[in-house]
Design a protein around this motif. Structure first.
Motif, PDB file in Angstrom:
ATOM      1  N   PHE A 115     -14.353  -3.684  10.999  1.00  0.00           N
ATOM      2  CA  PHE A 115     -13.341  -2.713  11.432  1.00  0.00           C
ATOM      3  C   PHE A 115     -11.947  -3.341  11.448  1.00  0.00           C
ATOM      4  O   PHE A 115     -10.960  -2.715  11.045  1.00  0.00           O
ATOM      5  CB  PHE A 115     -13.668  -2.151  12.822  1.00  0.00           C
ATOM      6  CG  PHE A 115     -14.779  -1.146  12.812  1.00  0.00           C
ATOM      7  CD1 PHE A 115     -14.663   0.053  12.119  1.00  0.00           C
ATOM      8  CD2 PHE A 115     -15.949  -1.391  13.509  1.00  0.00           C
ATOM      9  CE1 PHE A 115     -15.683   0.977  12.116  1.00  0.00           C
ATOM     10  CE2 PHE A 115     -16.974  -0.462  13.505  1.00  0.00           C
ATOM     11  CZ  PHE A 115     -16.842   0.719  12.799  1.00  0.00           C
ATOM     12  N   LEU A 116     -11.840  -4.581  11.861  1.00  0.00           N
ATOM     13  CA  LEU A 116     -10.566  -5.278  11.886  1.00  0.00           C
ATOM     14  C   LEU A 116     -10.022  -5.462  10.464  1.00  0.00           C
ATOM     15  O   LEU A 116      -8.841  -5.235  10.215  1.00  0.00           O
ATOM     16  CB  LEU A 116     -10.705  -6.636  12.600  1.00  0.00           C
ATOM     17  CG  LEU A 116      -9.423  -7.466  12.707  1.00  0.00           C
ATOM     18  CD1 LEU A 116      -8.391  -6.732  13.559  1.00  0.00           C
ATOM     19  CD2 LEU A 116      -9.727  -8.829  13.289  1.00  0.00           C
ATOM     20  N   LEU A 117     -10.896  -5.869   9.535  1.00  0.00           N
ATOM     21  CA  LEU A 117     -10.470  -6.024   8.147  1.00  0.00           C
ATOM     22  C   LEU A 117     -10.025  -4.680   7.551  1.00  0.00           C
ATOM     23  O   LEU A 117      -9.029  -4.620   6.832  1.00  0.00           O
ATOM     24  CB  LEU A 117     -11.612  -6.624   7.303  1.00  0.00           C
ATOM     25  CG  LEU A 117     -11.875  -8.122   7.499  1.00  0.00           C
ATOM     26  CD1 LEU A 117     -13.066  -8.565   6.653  1.00  0.00           C
ATOM     27  CD2 LEU A 117     -10.664  -8.946   7.124  1.00  0.00           C
ATOM     28  N   ALA A 118     -10.741  -3.603   7.842  1.00  0.00           N
ATOM     29  CA  ALA A 118     -10.374  -2.279   7.329  1.00  0.00           C
ATOM     30  C   ALA A 118      -9.028  -1.846   7.900  1.00  0.00           C
ATOM     31  O   ALA A 118      -8.199  -1.271   7.182  1.00  0.00           O
ATOM     32  CB  ALA A 118     -11.460  -1.267   7.689  1.00  0.00           C
ATOM     33  N   GLY A 122      -5.695  -1.210   5.683  1.00  0.00           N
ATOM     34  CA  GLY A 122      -4.990   0.073   5.766  1.00  0.00           C
ATOM     35  C   GLY A 122      -3.511  -0.124   6.048  1.00  0.00           C
ATOM     36  O   GLY A 122      -2.659   0.546   5.461  1.00  0.00           O
ATOM     37  N   LEU A 123      -3.176  -1.037   6.967  1.00  0.00           N
ATOM     38  CA  LEU A 123      -1.775  -1.323   7.260  1.00  0.00           C
ATOM     39  C   LEU A 123      -1.061  -1.882   6.030  1.00  0.00           C
ATOM     40  O   LEU A 123       0.056  -1.474   5.714  1.00  0.00           O
ATOM     41  CB  LEU A 123      -1.656  -2.317   8.418  1.00  0.00           C
ATOM     42  CG  LEU A 123      -1.860  -1.768   9.831  1.00  0.00           C
ATOM     43  CD1 LEU A 123      -1.771  -2.908  10.855  1.00  0.00           C
ATOM     44  CD2 LEU A 123      -0.816  -0.731  10.155  1.00  0.00           C
ATOM     45  N   ALA A 124      -1.690  -2.804   5.323  1.00  0.00           N
ATOM     46  CA  ALA A 124      -1.075  -3.410   4.143  1.00  0.00           C
ATOM     47  C   ALA A 124      -0.859  -2.362   3.054  1.00  0.00           C
ATOM     48  O   ALA A 124       0.203  -2.320   2.417  1.00  0.00           O
ATOM     49  CB  ALA A 124      -1.952  -4.560   3.628  1.00  0.00           C
ATOM     50  N   THR A 125      -1.835  -1.517   2.838  1.00  0.00           N
ATOM     51  CA  THR A 125      -1.714  -0.465   1.818  1.00  0.00           C
ATOM     52  C   THR A 125      -0.597   0.508   2.195  1.00  0.00           C
ATOM     53  O   THR A 125       0.222   0.888   1.348  1.00  0.00           O
ATOM     54  CB  THR A 125      -3.048   0.291   1.670  1.00  0.00           C
ATOM     55  OG1 THR A 125      -4.084  -0.657   1.363  1.00  0.00           O
ATOM     56  CG2 THR A 125      -2.966   1.322   0.568  1.00  0.00           C
ATOM     57  N   GLY A 126      -0.539   0.925   3.422  1.00  0.00           N
ATOM     58  CA  GLY A 126       0.508   1.831   3.881  1.00  0.00           C
ATOM     59  C   GLY A 126       1.884   1.222   3.736  1.00  0.00           C
ATOM     60  O   GLY A 126       2.830   1.879   3.284  1.00  0.00           O
ATOM     61  N   TRP A 127       2.010  -0.061   4.078  1.00  0.00           N
ATOM     62  CA  TRP A 127       3.301  -0.736   3.961  1.00  0.00           C
ATOM     63  C   TRP A 127       3.731  -0.822   2.505  1.00  0.00           C
ATOM     64  O   TRP A 127       4.876  -0.604   2.157  1.00  0.00           O
ATOM     65  CB  TRP A 127       3.205  -2.131   4.582  1.00  0.00           C
ATOM     66  CG  TRP A 127       4.476  -2.920   4.428  1.00  0.00           C
ATOM     67  CD1 TRP A 127       5.620  -2.775   5.129  1.00  0.00           C
ATOM     68  CD2 TRP A 127       4.726  -3.956   3.482  1.00  0.00           C
ATOM     69  NE1 TRP A 127       6.569  -3.652   4.697  1.00  0.00           N
ATOM     70  CE2 TRP A 127       6.035  -4.401   3.663  1.00  0.00           C
ATOM     71  CE3 TRP A 127       3.941  -4.570   2.497  1.00  0.00           C
ATOM     72  CZ2 TRP A 127       6.599  -5.413   2.911  1.00  0.00           C
ATOM     73  CZ3 TRP A 127       4.506  -5.566   1.747  1.00  0.00           C
ATOM     74  CH2 TRP A 127       5.826  -5.982   1.957  1.00  0.00           C
ATOM     75  N   TRP A 128       2.777  -1.126   1.593  1.00  0.00           N
ATOM     76  CA  TRP A 128       3.079  -1.252   0.171  1.00  0.00           C
ATOM     77  C   TRP A 128       3.533   0.100  -0.413  1.00  0.00           C
ATOM     78  O   TRP A 128       4.504   0.157  -1.144  1.00  0.00           O
ATOM     79  CB  TRP A 128       1.819  -1.763  -0.552  1.00  0.00           C
ATOM     80  CG  TRP A 128       1.988  -1.871  -2.034  1.00  0.00           C
ATOM     81  CD1 TRP A 128       2.734  -2.771  -2.708  1.00  0.00           C
ATOM     82  CD2 TRP A 128       1.377  -1.027  -2.996  1.00  0.00           C
ATOM     83  NE1 TRP A 128       2.643  -2.559  -4.055  1.00  0.00           N
ATOM     84  CE2 TRP A 128       1.800  -1.481  -4.253  1.00  0.00           C
ATOM     85  CE3 TRP A 128       0.516   0.043  -2.929  1.00  0.00           C
ATOM     86  CZ2 TRP A 128       1.398  -0.884  -5.427  1.00  0.00           C
ATOM     87  CZ3 TRP A 128       0.102   0.632  -4.094  1.00  0.00           C
ATOM     88  CH2 TRP A 128       0.554   0.175  -5.342  1.00  0.00           C
ATOM     89  N   ILE A 129       2.841   1.183  -0.069  1.00  0.00           N
ATOM     90  CA  ILE A 129       3.207   2.525  -0.555  1.00  0.00           C
ATOM     91  C   ILE A 129       4.579   2.928  -0.007  1.00  0.00           C
ATOM     92  O   ILE A 129       5.426   3.430  -0.736  1.00  0.00           O
ATOM     93  CB  ILE A 129       2.124   3.556  -0.182  1.00  0.00           C
ATOM     94  CG1 ILE A 129       0.844   3.284  -0.962  1.00  0.00           C
ATOM     95  CG2 ILE A 129       2.614   4.982  -0.428  1.00  0.00           C
ATOM     96  CD1 ILE A 129      -0.336   4.126  -0.520  1.00  0.00           C
ATOM     97  N   TRP A 130       4.806   2.677   1.262  1.00  0.00           N
ATOM     98  CA  TRP A 130       6.091   3.039   1.884  1.00  0.00           C
ATOM     99  C   TRP A 130       7.245   2.274   1.247  1.00  0.00           C
ATOM    100  O   TRP A 130       8.285   2.824   0.945  1.00  0.00           O
ATOM    101  CB  TRP A 130       6.023   2.760   3.385  1.00  0.00           C
ATOM    102  CG  TRP A 130       7.323   3.030   4.088  1.00  0.00           C
ATOM    103  CD1 TRP A 130       7.862   4.225   4.417  1.00  0.00           C
ATOM    104  CD2 TRP A 130       8.273   2.044   4.516  1.00  0.00           C
ATOM    105  NE1 TRP A 130       9.071   4.071   5.020  1.00  0.00           N
ATOM    106  CE2 TRP A 130       9.356   2.728   5.100  1.00  0.00           C
ATOM    107  CE3 TRP A 130       8.313   0.645   4.457  1.00  0.00           C
ATOM    108  CZ2 TRP A 130      10.460   2.067   5.614  1.00  0.00           C
ATOM    109  CZ3 TRP A 130       9.407  -0.002   4.981  1.00  0.00           C
ATOM    110  CH2 TRP A 130      10.467   0.712   5.548  1.00  0.00           C
TER     111      TRP A 130
END
Length: 181
Positions: A12-15, A19-27
């Protein structure tokens, strides 16, 4: 459910981190594209104030030729300025009130403002209003400003006739209940 979370907390921590890294990259990517597409605005000169237009003075009466034009072309007449008749200065030439003033607000259609206006014109009694003829009505009506036409429309002379004779039953039969003071 709690047991599932406690056994797999690392997943869960890795997911969550993924998710945070993906969101930051898209933003970050979306922000860079939006910034590149934003045009650079040139400074604009100071706004120029609109010219002032002086209104034409209001005339005291309509001209006959304007009425002829209005009959011939109603659309053009609607666009033409309408003159407003001025309220005559001074008091109307009517019989003076004799005796204690009555509460003119008892007449249907006369409120506090109209009562004050009538008193300033020298109208303060029911018998005074009841004695008015067509000429007196026209004379007072010319001094009423925005209340013009109320004397005839609300039948003040007839109402005042009942009230001057203290015929409360006749008044209430024709005009409804009297107002409470």
């Amino acid at each position: 459910m709690i047991a599932l979370i406690t056994e797999n907390w690392f997943v869960f921590l890795l997911a969550f981190i993924f998710g945070l890294a993906t969101g930051w990259w898209i933003w970050a990517r979306y922000s860079a594209e939006a910034e590149a597409q934003t045009p650079v605005l040139e400074p604009v000169a100071e706004p120029v104030p609109a010219p002032k237009i002086e209104p034409e003075p209001v005339r005291d009466e309509l001209k006959v030729d304007n009425l002829a034009k209005a009959e011939a072309n109603p659309v053009a007449a609607a666009a033409a300025p309408i003159a407003v008749a001025a309220v005559p200065e001074g008091k109307p030439k009517i019989a003076a009130a004799v005796g204690e003033p009555d509460d003119l607000r008892q007449i249907k259609g006369v409120g506090p403002k109209l009562n004050t206006l009538l008193n300033s014109l020298g109208v303060s009694r029911f018998d005074q209003i009841a004695a008015w003829g067509e000429a007196d009505i026209a004379e007072v009506d010319g001094h009423l400003g925005s209340f013009k036409g109320r004397i005839s429309r609300d039948n003040w002379v007839d109402q005042a006739g009942y009230l001057a004779k203290a015929d409360i039953a006749g008044f209430e039969a024709k005009y409804g209940k009297m107002l409470k003071n």
